[in-house]
Scaffold this motif. Structure first.
Motif, short mmCIF file in Angstrom:
data_model
loop_
_atom_site.label_atom_id
_atom_site.label_comp_id
_atom_site.label_asym_id
_atom_site.label_seq_id
_atom_site.Cartn_x
_atom_site.Cartn_y
_atom_site.Cartn_z
N GLU A 104 0.80 5.27 0.12
CA GLU A 104 0.28 6.56 0.68
C GLU A 104 1.08 7.85 0.29
O GLU A 104 2.22 7.99 0.40
CB GLU A 104 0.10 6.60 2.33
N ALA A 141 -3.23 7.47 -3.09
CA ALA A 141 -3.28 6.08 -2.47
C ALA A 141 -2.99 5.44 -3.90
O ALA A 141 -3.42 5.71 -5.01
CB ALA A 141 -4.45 5.65 -1.83
N ALA A 142 -2.35 4.33 -3.67
CA ALA A 142 -2.02 3.50 -4.90
C ALA A 142 -1.58 2.09 -4.14
O ALA A 142 -1.32 1.86 -2.85
CB ALA A 142 -0.73 3.76 -5.74
N GLU A 143 -1.61 1.03 -4.88
CA GLU A 143 -1.29 -0.49 -4.21
C GLU A 143 -0.55 -1.17 -5.50
O GLU A 143 -0.85 -1.16 -6.68
CB GLU A 143 -2.48 -1.08 -3.79
N GLU A 184 0.94 -1.30 -0.03
CA GLU A 184 -0.24 0.07 0.00
C GLU A 184 0.90 1.16 -0.03
O GLU A 184 1.85 1.47 0.88
CB GLU A 184 -0.84 0.13 1.17
N TYR A 202 -3.30 2.91 -9.18
CA TYR A 202 -3.57 3.74 -8.38
C TYR A 202 -5.20 3.60 -7.91
O TYR A 202 -5.61 2.75 -8.49
CB TYR A 202 -3.64 5.07 -9.28
N ASP A 203 -5.24 4.02 -6.70
CA ASP A 203 -6.69 3.68 -5.94
C ASP A 203 -7.70 4.28 -6.83
O ASP A 203 -7.68 5.44 -7.76
CB ASP A 203 -6.64 4.37 -4.60
N GLU A 204 -8.95 3.71 -6.98
CA GLU A 204 -10.16 4.18 -7.57
C GLU A 204 -10.83 5.38 -7.12
O GLU A 204 -11.46 6.13 -7.88
CB GLU A 204 -11.05 3.05 -7.73
N ASP A 205 -10.37 5.85 -6.05
CA ASP A 205 -10.94 6.91 -5.34
C ASP A 205 -10.11 8.13 -5.10
O ASP A 205 -10.50 9.20 -4.49
CB ASP A 205 -11.39 6.50 -3.95
#
Length: 835
Positions: free
Chosen positions: A657, A676-678, A655, A708-711
């Motif tokens: 940040e 955010a990304a993972e 994860e 990348y996070d979807e949000d």
């Protein structure tokens, strides 16, 4: 983590492991690989982390001279170079960022003989005689500290010994390559002192042709190389358990680097051609395979890299005390054709563009062991003084080009007419009065040749201090628990001076500010010009692009940031058998924030209506925040077939940040934090010595979803695969040494690297996608069994693949994209002689 993703990674790990599990026992055995990834000598099969270790033989067979060559033999590693060698960046497990901004530090730390190199590009020099390279994947902050949130590249060079020896290497190849290198090693066991001296020089013509237009550039080739390096070492061992290793090195590089080619050419090509006397100024249509760049300005660079270090190891009653002290200085000057065309639009001169780093580091460690505990405590200090010099200047055709671009090719004087109208009061009727004392500006003098940024200077001073501990507890004879912590503090002080010569922009800055009344006047101006408000704002913005702004000239611009963070690792490992170890754990990596060393202040675009604010506002805050990586990992290490096979694998989830993303907008570089990304994936590597004398296979593969996070707030990136992160990477190498009847040994080595599609641009534009490809390298050699001499024929990129390193928006050219290309096929012959 998505269930489907987890199942895919577990399944891949199992499939990759199956071939090794089915191998029958063989008489051949692989040599033990000893590494220092945990700051102590250990077999690679006993270290519970994901690591690739490459020894001298592997590195020589692959022709590794600097870290950029490692991508051919290290799965999961990406290395790219853009505008110059300083802009070289490594990525591990999809984490990294474009390196064109010196204020942004890499997520992959580079260490040479235990000494931290403060930027990836600073570490990408010829490293001389390499003993081995260790690639540590995942956060390594506990032991390595500063900027290792994605991993570590640790280079260990050959140490002096007491045996008298010397060697020489001569290489010649295509593109006019020649290289001469050699070493001398000696010592006296009675006096407990040894030394080693290595030196090399190399020169190569360019592998990119260049259309220089009307100049002033004269060289019609790019990507030339001319360097010399010397590295001296002294080893003192005055008594058992006490040693001092001193290292000094000095390298100079003169190169022409780096031009780019068009990968898609837009409508501005016609305007550029008109400014180039009717001759083509860019490739139209674009044809990257032709390897033809367009550049009327020089792109040469000069680099000096030097440093000294001292490593002391002292065995005390309580443990071993290690001290590593270093001082390094790096200075690079780089010229650039900013518009990447044969028209004279914008450029940077060698004399006033570049970066300098002066770095001092000190590390102290004390480690020891008992029957059940291996322990370590330590402290680390670093001070970095950084200066960036930037002077982007207007070419002779700059003002005319922008005028034609704004007027759809109809009015080469549009900017001059608009600026004079604003200064002389032509728009007084819509609330824009004349400027007192204003004198009409001559055509071409609103944005004059040689104007623009005439000497911006950025200075940053950073200080880091950390304390750490790393301990392994033997819970049972078969189970170990590793616990590590590191507390870091970092402070950065920043100041900048800006100097601009752009009279046309100064007029606009006097007439328009950031208030509502200014936008009302912009609306009135649009009416007077019979243009839409948005088009009018675009015109004003174009005249006042970042390098034309004078709002901050001769004013103090200072900022300060401080950070502190607790990093750590918790890992358990278990020996299921003597030949199979499993491990699982979590770790936390940290990379400090910093300052964007670029003119990131610019227009904050509003909607260009009379009630909007901020259209011409400047942005003074250039800071970005720390990047934090939390990683979960499980893996195994196995020795099979009676030592003939090493098979290691892992799965991971990370994860991220506040990922630090550096993006080129077409006019400047901007660093933003992505919330955010993972990354999730599986990795495997193996070595196999089948029951055929002299034959070995090595390789590995990585499946990585780095998204990348979807949000996140940026819709263009949300849910997308990260930049320069192929989902699949694989490497495979075969080496065969055959003893001939006359006591000669023949060497056959071939290696391949294959990657899937990936996007090379930070903004993930579709035009910047690189399709999957495969690279092949090979080497054939002959020499006596005692290796007293050898002759080897080698080739890299044997199939002559052309692929993008990084694609980017063509500066000032709407609808056009450029790319920095890989090297083409290279080949040569090398002769080595030992004395």
């Amino acid at each position: 983590m998505k269930k489907s993703t987890l199942l895919k990674t577990v399944s891949l790990s199992a499939v990759l492991a199956l071939p090794g599990l089915g191998i029958t026992p063989a008489a051949a055995q692989l040599d033990e690989i000893v590494i220092t990834a945990q700051k102590r000598a250990q077999s690679i099969q006993d270290v519970p982390i994901a690591i690739t270790a490459l020894d001298t033989e592997q590195l020589e067979n692959s022709g590794v001279n600097d870290i950029k060559d490692l991508i051919n033999i290290a799965p999961g590693l990406m290395v790219t170079t853009t505008t110059n060698d300083t802009s070289t960046t490594a990525r591990i497990r999809g984490i990294g960022t474009v390196g064109d901004n010196t204020g942004l530090e890499s997520s992959v730390g580079v260490f040479v003989d235990g000494v931290y190199r403060n930027r990836n590009g600073v570490g990408f020099n010829d490293l001389g005689e390499i003993d081995r390279v260790e690639i540590l994947r995942g956060p390594q902050g506990t032991l390595f500290g500063k900027n290792t949130s994605a991993g570590v590249l640790h280079v260990i060079t050959k140490k002096p010994d007491y045996e008298q020896s010397a060697g020489i290497e001569v290489t010649a190849g295509n593109f006019g390559l020649y290289r001469l290198g050699g070493y001398v090693n000696g010592g006296n066991a009675e006096s407990n002192a040894a030394f080693r001296l290595y030196a090399a020089t190399s020169k190569r013509d360019g592998f990119m042709d260049v259309n220089v237009g009307a100049g002033p550039r004269s060289s019609d080739e790019s990507y030339t190389s001319d360097f010399s390096t010397i590295r001296g070492q002294a080893l003192f061992e005055p008594q058992d358990g006490f040693s001092v290793r001193l290292i000094a090195d000095y390298t100079t590089r003169e190169e022409d680097c780096c031009t780019a080619v068009q990968i898609q050419t837009g409508p501005t090509a016609a305007i550029l051609s008109a400014l180039n006397g009717g001759n083509a100024a860019v490739a139209s249509p674009a044809d990257p395979e032709e390897r033809l760049a367009y550049s009327n300005r020089p792109t040469d660079q000069e680099i000096t890299d030097k440093g000294v270090s001292a490593e002391i190891n002292w065995d005390l009653s309580m443990g071993t005390l290690t001290s590593i002290t270093s001082w390094r200085s790096w200075d690079g000057d780089a010229a650039q054709d900013v518009d990447f065309s044969a028209a004279d639009i914008a450029y940077r001169d060698l004399a006033d563009n570049g970066s300098s780093f002066d770095t001092v580091t000190q590390e102290l460690r004390l480690n020891g062991s008992t029957d059940r505990l291996d322990w370590m405590i330590g402290a680390f200090y670093a001070n970095e003084e950084l200066e960036r010099r930037d002077a982007l200047r207007f070419g002779a055709g700059y003002e005319t080009y922008l005028s034609l671009a704004l007027s759809a090719g109809t009015n080469p004087s549009q900017i001059n007419q608009l600026v004079n109208g604003l200064g002389l009061g032509a728009f007084n009727g819509v609330g824009i009065p004349p400027i007192t004392g204003f004198t009409a500006i001559a055509p071409g003098a609103s944005l004059p040749s040689g104007g623009g940024m005439t000497g911006d200077v950025y200075n940053q001073d950073g200080t880091t201090f950390a304390v750490f501990t790393h301990n392994t507890f033997a819970l049972t004879d078969a189970t170990d628990l590793t616990v590590g912590l590191r507390y870091s503090t970092e402070e950065k002080d920043f100041d900048a001076t800006y100097n601009t010569n752009a009279p046309g922009c100064s007029v606009i800055e006097q007439q328009f500010g950031d208030g509502i009344s200014d936008l009302v006047r912009i609306g009135g101006l649009a009416t007077a010009l019979a243009l839409p408000p948005t088009t009018t704002v675009t015109a004003l913005q174009t005249i006042c692009l970042p390098w034309a702004r004078s709002a901050y000239d001769n004013t103090a611009h200072t900022q300060n940031q401080s950070f502190d963070d607790l990093q750590g690792v918790l890992r358990v490992s278990h020996d299921f058998t003597d030949d199979l170890m499993g491990y699982a754990g979590l770790s936390r990596g940290f990379k400090a924030g910093g300052f964007n060393l670029d003119r990131s202040f610019n227009y904050v675009a509003g909607s260009a209506t009379p009630t909007s604010r901020g259209t011409l506002q400047t942005q003074q805050d250039t800071t970005f925040q720390p990047e934090i990586v939390t990683a979960y990992e499980a893996g195994f290490k196995s020795t099979l077939a009676e030592g003939a096979v090493l098979l290691n694998g892992n799965i991971f989830y990370q994860e991220i940040e506040d990922f630090q993303l550096n993006t080129f907008t077409g006019t400047n570089f901007v660093v933003n934090n992505i919330e955010a990304a993972e990354t999730v994936g599986a990795e495997v590597d193996f070595a196999w010595a089948p029951d055929v004398e002299g034959l070995t296979f090595t390789g590995g593969a990585a499946f990585i979803e780095a998204e990348y996070d979807e949000d996140i707030l940026n819709p263009a990136l949300a849910g997308a695969q990260m930049t320069l992160s192929p989902k699949f990477m694989a490497n495979l190498a075969m080496t065969y040494e055959k003893t001939l009847s006359n006591d000669m040994v023949a060497l056959f080595h071939i290696e391949g690297r294959s990657v899937s599609d990936y996007n090379t641009g930070s903004d993930l534009d579709a035009e910047k996608i690189q399709e999957g490809f495969t690279l092949l390298n090979g080497r054939i050699g002959l020499g006596p069994q005692d290796r007293n001499w050898s002759v080897q024929v080698w080739g890299k990129n044997l199939t002559d693949e052309t692929y993008y390193q990084v694609a980017f928006d063509a500066p000032l050219q709407t609808g056009s994209w450029n790319a920095f290309l890989s090297a083409p096929r290279t080949y040569g012959i090398s002769l080595n002689k030992e004395f």
